[in-house]
Design a protein around this motif. Structure first.
Motif: not given
Length: 148
Positions: A1-12
């Motif tokens: 789940m940590g990488l998912l947060f980073l991907y979402i942070l990158l998109i936003t």
């Protein structure tokens, strides 16, 4: 789940950064400026790349929204697969830029472009970009490198 947060942070982060840059470009009194490599310009692109389809803005906006949705679905589907980190990274970068330009098309009715390259070759010098354009290209290349 940590990488998912980073991907979402990158998109936003890409979306929010471009939102700020585009608003700043829109609110500048002068739309001109330059550095050694970059020309600062404000341009309202009413079509797709290079104003393609500018007379059919609703169709361009609809196609843009559909492509965003398809890329988002691909991103979601990739989350269930092991590996494919480069694919997800590429899709996240692409989505940040695509969401930004699609938002512009739907909300402003044009995409805000704000810089060109200060080069002698006039055809390239005349093209006005935004950072989202480069995110879309770079993200697509990264995703294509690892696409199954």
């Amino acid at each position: 789940m940590g990488l998912l947060f980073l991907y979402i942070l990158l998109i936003t982060g890409i979306f929010a950064g471009e939102f700020w840059l585009k608003n700043r470009a829109e609110n500048r009194e002068s739309s001109a400026g330059q550095t050694k490599f970059i020309l600062i310009r404000r341009y309202h692109n009413r079509g797709a790349a290079l104003n393609l389809g500018q007379r059919h803005r609703r169709i361009v906006a609809a196609v843009s929204a559909v492509f965003c949705l398809l890329a988002f679905i691909c991103f979601l589907l990739s989350l269930g697969q092991k590996g494919n980190h480069l694919l997800r990274l590429g899709l996240a970068i692409l989505l940040g830029g695509a969401f930004s330009n699609t938002y512009d098309r739907l909300k402003r009715k044009y995409v805000v472009d704000y810089f060109s390259f200060n080069v002698k070759w006039k055809p390239l010098r005349r093209i006005v970009f935004n950072l989202s354009d480069f995110c879309i290209i770079a993200g697509a290349l990264l995703a294509a490198i690892e696409a199954p």
